[in-house]
Scaffold this active site. Structure first.
Site, mmCIF file in Angstrom:
data_model
loop_
_atom_site.group_PDB
_atom_site.id
_atom_site.type_symbol
_atom_site.label_atom_id
_atom_site.label_comp_id
_atom_site.label_asym_id
_atom_site.label_seq_id
_atom_site.Cartn_x
_atom_site.Cartn_y
_atom_site.Cartn_z
ATOM 1 N N HIS A 196 -0.872 -5.092 -3.847
ATOM 2 C CA HIS A 196 -1.637 -6.345 -3.718
ATOM 3 C C HIS A 196 -1.262 -7.118 -5.089
ATOM 4 O O HIS A 196 -0.205 -7.445 -5.517
ATOM 5 C CB HIS A 196 -2.996 -6.248 -3.399
ATOM 6 N N HIS B 116 5.786 -9.365 2.638
ATOM 7 C CA HIS B 116 4.455 -9.779 2.605
ATOM 8 C C HIS B 116 3.686 -9.288 4.138
ATOM 9 O O HIS B 116 4.724 -9.198 5.120
ATOM 10 C CB HIS B 116 4.331 -11.289 2.577
ATOM 11 N N ASP C 221 3.960 -12.920 -5.971
ATOM 12 C CA ASP C 221 3.632 -12.341 -7.345
ATOM 13 C C ASP C 221 5.175 -12.038 -7.750
ATOM 14 O O ASP C 221 5.022 -11.624 -9.090
ATOM 15 C CB ASP C 221 3.278 -10.928 -6.845
#
Ligand code: COA
Length: 322
Positions: free
Chosen positions: A226, A265, A316
């Site tokens: 995450h 994702h 990210d």
């Protein structure tokens, strides 16, 4: 849940399961779009400040000038930490994971919060404001303590993003830095039912209280699959060192069945709309810092992973560089 799915093939994760309803944000995974309260993120990023996005998410509308000033000054006033919590941060082992220090400090804030144990709407709003402001101070103070700088209090002449950077950097930020950070905050303000949001919502659903929920969400967010992914990304970029070493490194990871951090994702199967902004910042900031190597390595990884696996960078990947 769709009954045919229940009887047919197994369901992956929470696919097709309505776990919560929210009007805060909507992730349109098929078209790669993100909406806050019906506004496309492209209408907001770089156009409204973080406080305005917060008002939109919390109150359902963009604020008037007066409401914006009021929210900003409340948030800045709330940036103070109880001395005991500050001491706890100061006493954390220097090697401690900053996210663990943050989670521990938030848990400790619950001990001193004037609304602890109260779950009315008004109390929750006050706690929400305090938590938002205090998280910024914890992160900035920890950074200053670890880098030997002076811990600063918030400055009323700056906005929220400006204050976070002021306390974090120990100097007033340049306008460019402030506006990039402000946009980053807007882009990260909400994202449907992410794993951490889910964990937090499960926790509040028991009436356990906001600090407990944020601790649960943060514990979840810190996982490398995450939000913890961006830390792994920066480690990977530093380890690779140069664009000529990308292919061997990435092919080696894929051959060993390892995941490339910052890619893929759970719901977006096209580009994550936030990553376009992050890529743009990741092109500009390293140049200013003399770290063009980071961009060269990142770009090579992006094209190679797409070639090998057909997957895109997520939020990210470039946020690590930024
Ligand atoms: N690196 C390499 N392969 C990846 C991958 C990655 N980062 N992400 C997905 N894949 C591959 C899987 O191996 C799988 O391939 P297969 O069908 O050949 O087995 C396929 O893509 C589907 O993966 P799956 O895990 O089912 O996708 P998911 O949607 O459930 O997982 C993530 C989503 C985020 C957990 C996953 O993409 C991941 O682990 N990414 C890396 C961590 C990360 O960046 N997290 C931040 C998310 S914002």
């Amino acid at each position: 849940m769709d009954g045919s799915k229940r009887r047919g093939q197994p369901i992956r994760g929470l696919e097709g399961v309505v776990a919560a309803e929210t009007s805060l944000s909507f992730v349109d995974a098929d078209n790669g779009r993100l909406y806050y309260r019906g506004y496309d993120i492209d209408e907001l990023a770089g156009r409204v400040c973080f406080e305005e996005a917060v008002h939109l998410l919390w109150m359902g509308s963009l604020p008037s000038r007066g409401c914006l000033e009021e929210l900003r000054s409340e948030l800045i006033a709330d940036m103070r930490l109880p001395q005991q919590v500050y001491e706890m941060i100061r006493l954390a082992p220097p090697s401690a994971d900053p996210m663990v220090v943050l989670r521990t400090a938030i848990s400790a804030l619950d001990l001193f919060d004037p609304d602890t144990g109260r779950n009315t709407e008004a109390a929750n709003l006050r706690k929400g404001k305090r938590l938002l402001a205090q998280v910024a101070t914890i992160v900035a103070s920890l950074h200053q303590l670890r880098s030997g700088g002076a811990v600063r209090s918030a400055d009323r002449s700056l906005d929220f993003a400006g204050n976070v950077l002021y306390m974090f950097l120990g100097r007033e930020p340049e306008e460019f830095e402030r506006s990039v950070f402000d946009t980053l905050l807007v882009l990260h303000a909400d994202h449907g039912l992410a794993a951490s949001t889910f964990a937090a919502r499960v926790t509040v659903s028991t009436l356990a209280g906001m600090h407990s929920a944020i601790c649960a969400g943060l514990a979840n967010l810190n996982g490398p699959l995450h939000g913890g992914a961006n830390r792994k990304v920066i480690e990977m970029l530093e380890e690779i060192g140069g664009p000529e070493r990308v292919e061997a490194y990435i092919d080696g990871m894929l051959a060993r069945g390892q995941r490339i951090m910052g890619f893929g994702h759970r719901i977006y199967k096209t580009q994550d709309p936030r990553s376009r902004y992050l890529r743009r910042f990741a092109e500009e900031l390293p140049r200013r810092e003399g770290r063009e190597d980071l961009l060269a390595v990142s770009s090579r990884i992006e094209s190679l992973v797409y070639e090998r696996k057909g997957i895109y960078p997520n939020v990210d990947f470039y946020s690590a560089t930024v």
